[in-house]
Design a protein around this motif. Structure first.
Motif, PDB file in Angstrom:
ATOM      1  N   ILE A  38       0.764  -1.131  -0.064  1.00  0.00           N
ATOM      2  CA  ILE A  38      -0.063  -0.155   0.133  1.00  0.00           C
ATOM      3  C   ILE A  38       0.769   1.326   0.002  1.00  0.00           C
ATOM      4  O   ILE A  38       1.818   1.274   0.861  1.00  0.00           O
ATOM      5  N   VAL A  39       0.564   2.278  -1.014  1.00  0.00           N
ATOM      6  CA  VAL A  39       1.626   3.127  -1.089  1.00  0.00           C
ATOM      7  C   VAL A  39       0.797   4.501  -0.607  1.00  0.00           C
ATOM      8  O   VAL A  39      -0.098   4.823  -1.120  1.00  0.00           O
ATOM      9  N   ILE A  40       1.318   5.062   0.365  1.00  0.00           N
ATOM     10  CA  ILE A  40       0.455   6.155   1.191  1.00  0.00           C
ATOM     11  C   ILE A  40       1.111   7.709   0.948  1.00  0.00           C
ATOM     12  O   ILE A  40       2.342   7.602   1.093  1.00  0.00           O
ATOM     13  N   ASN A  41       0.502   8.646   0.563  1.00  0.00           N
ATOM     14  CA  ASN A  41       1.006  10.038   0.543  1.00  0.00           C
ATOM     15  C   ASN A  41      -0.174  10.834   1.049  1.00  0.00           C
ATOM     16  O   ASN A  41      -1.279  11.065   0.368  1.00  0.00           O
ATOM     17  N   GLY A  42       0.123  11.527   2.222  1.00  0.00           N
ATOM     18  CA  GLY A  42      -0.756  12.356   2.867  1.00  0.00           C
ATOM     19  C   GLY A  42      -0.271  13.139   3.984  1.00  0.00           C
ATOM     20  O   GLY A  42       0.590  12.738   4.689  1.00  0.00           O
ATOM     21  N   PHE A  43      -0.946  14.225   4.350  1.00  0.00           N
ATOM     22  CA  PHE A  43      -0.309  15.294   5.283  1.00  0.00           C
ATOM     23  C   PHE A  43      -1.682  15.779   5.607  1.00  0.00           C
ATOM     24  O   PHE A  43      -2.634  16.150   5.410  1.00  0.00           O
ATOM     25  N   LEU A  44      -1.536  16.127   7.124  1.00  0.00           N
ATOM     26  CA  LEU A  44      -2.385  16.689   7.769  1.00  0.00           C
ATOM     27  C   LEU A  44      -1.999  18.256   8.269  1.00  0.00           C
ATOM     28  O   LEU A  44      -0.829  18.448   8.407  1.00  0.00           O
ATOM     29  N   ILE A  45      -2.846  19.237   8.021  1.00  0.00           N
ATOM     30  CA  ILE A  45      -2.479  20.542   8.375  1.00  0.00           C
ATOM     31  C   ILE A  45      -3.479  21.300   9.207  1.00  0.00           C
ATOM     32  O   ILE A  45      -4.890  21.277   8.803  1.00  0.00           O
ATOM     33  N   PRO A  46      -3.208  21.714  10.560  1.00  0.00           N
ATOM     34  CA  PRO A  46      -4.060  22.469  11.348  1.00  0.00           C
ATOM     35  C   PRO A  46      -5.016  23.521  10.592  1.00  0.00           C
ATOM     36  O   PRO A  46      -4.529  24.311   9.838  1.00  0.00           O
ATOM     37  N   GLY A  47      -6.426  23.350  10.901  1.00  0.00           N
ATOM     38  CA  GLY A  47      -7.221  24.235  10.263  1.00  0.00           C
ATOM     39  C   GLY A  47      -7.779  24.131   8.930  1.00  0.00           C
ATOM     40  O   GLY A  47      -8.598  24.634   8.357  1.00  0.00           O
ATOM     41  N   ASN A  48      -7.085  22.977   8.255  1.00  0.00           N
ATOM     42  CA  ASN A  48      -7.406  22.707   6.898  1.00  0.00           C
ATOM     43  C   ASN A  48      -7.976  21.356   6.947  1.00  0.00           C
ATOM     44  O   ASN A  48      -8.211  20.318   7.768  1.00  0.00           O
ATOM     45  N   PRO A  49      -9.290  21.064   5.955  1.00  0.00           N
ATOM     46  CA  PRO A  49      -9.831  19.684   5.908  1.00  0.00           C
ATOM     47  C   PRO A  49      -9.188  18.525   5.785  1.00  0.00           C
ATOM     48  O   PRO A  49      -7.888  18.908   4.963  1.00  0.00           O
TER      49      PRO A  49
END
Length: 306
Positions: A38-49
């Motif tokens: 499984i190839v994962i590419n993702g980020f979380l940014i405060p205040g963003n959906p």
């Protein structure tokens, strides 16, 4: 909000086994080296959906690939707020080929820890992957009075004849592993290329040698956190990173440990001694890639013709 421009893992490459002896690395690749991942590419940014979470798959080397088969659109994907022990199921967006959360009750917050869990079936095998990120603390802020951006003539000099370079002075965020300044030319092309560059490079010749405009359009410069007793730091944008006249977007990221590991190892798999090593993915189970988090701030630069 601008998403991080990062180096992505190719979905067409198999999971290679690297064998090396000191200073003389070799790579052995055959059918037995392929493992579905499984190839994962993702980020979380405060205040963003929560969106743009890419869940793809890899393929064996030499296999003919249908690009529509790369996204794992039937994967089960969820993000858990670790402190609250609350899970949120993400849905697949076929128009963008990424996973996202359509509700309003998942709010990414500074300093909080989140876990990504993915399950999918590849080549008839049930696979699972998971990763945990802790969002950097609040605090990142570009000091717009001390920084040098806005309108700036190419290789501008002071009254004393000293070169004035773009400069980003910023207040640091606690709990961040590194700082990355993403430099993006917004109007890159033949008509805006700086032929007066000190290296005497011509765009046509650079393209003939295998370079792409994107190689010159985007660049990044990073550094580790400075002494915690001094909350301010700076990143200078050297003029050799500027290849086009016109507007630039300068996005500063305070990234977590996952982002730092991925950015510095995914495209650099050979050590100083010549030995090969695998990138650091910070993903448990049957996954490769990156699930990280960052805090951001943005300013704009406009490079004027002399």
């Amino acid at each position: 909000m601008i998403k991080p421009k990062i180096k992505r893992i190719s979905g067409v490459l198999g999971f290679l086994l690297l064998f090396s002896s000191c200073g003389t690395p070799t790579i052995s690749v055959d059918e037995s080296t392929y493992e579905p991942k499984i190839v994962i590419n993702g980020f979380l940014i405060p205040g963003n959906p929560v969106s743009k979470i890419k869940i793809d798959r890899n393929f064996p080397l030499g296999q003919s690939i249908d690009k529509n088969e790369i996204p794992l659109n039937d994967a089960q994907v969820r993000i858990t707020d670790v402190a609250a022990d609350t899970a949120f199921t993400l849905s697949y967006n076929p128009d963008s080929a990424w996973f996202e959360y359509s509700g309003t009750d998942l709010n990414i917050k500074y300093g909080k820890t989140y876990r990504l869990d993915v399950s999918a079936t590849l080549d008839g095998r049930p696979l699972q992957a998971a990763s945990v990120t802790t969002v950097p603390d609040e605090g990142l802020k570009i000091d717009r009075l001390a920084s040098v951006f806005g309108d700036l003539t190419y290789r501008q000099t002071s009254g004393e004849g000293n070169l004035i370079s773009p400069l980003i002075v910023y207040e640091q965020s606690g709990n961040s592993a590194f700082y990355l300044l993403s430099i993006s030319a917004l109007d890159a092309g033949f008509s805006t290329f700086i032929y007066e560059n000190p290296m005497g490079q011509k765009l046509e010749k650079m393209l003939d040698r295998g370079r792409k405009i994107e190689d010159l359009q985007y660049s990044g410069k990073w550094k580790r956190p400075d002494n915690e007793n001094n909350s301010y730091s700076f990143i200078e944008v050297n003029w050799f990173r500027i290849w086009f006249y016109g507007p630039y977007r300068l996005v500063l990221y305070a990234g977590d440990q996952n982002y730092y590991h991925y950015y510095n190892t995914s495209n650099n798999v050979m050590g100083m001694d010549g030995n090969l090593h695998e990138p650091i993915f910070d993903i448990e189970g049957d996954g490769i890639g990156v699930f990280g988090s960052a805090v951001t701030d943005t300013v704009y630069l406009n490079v004027l013709r002399p």
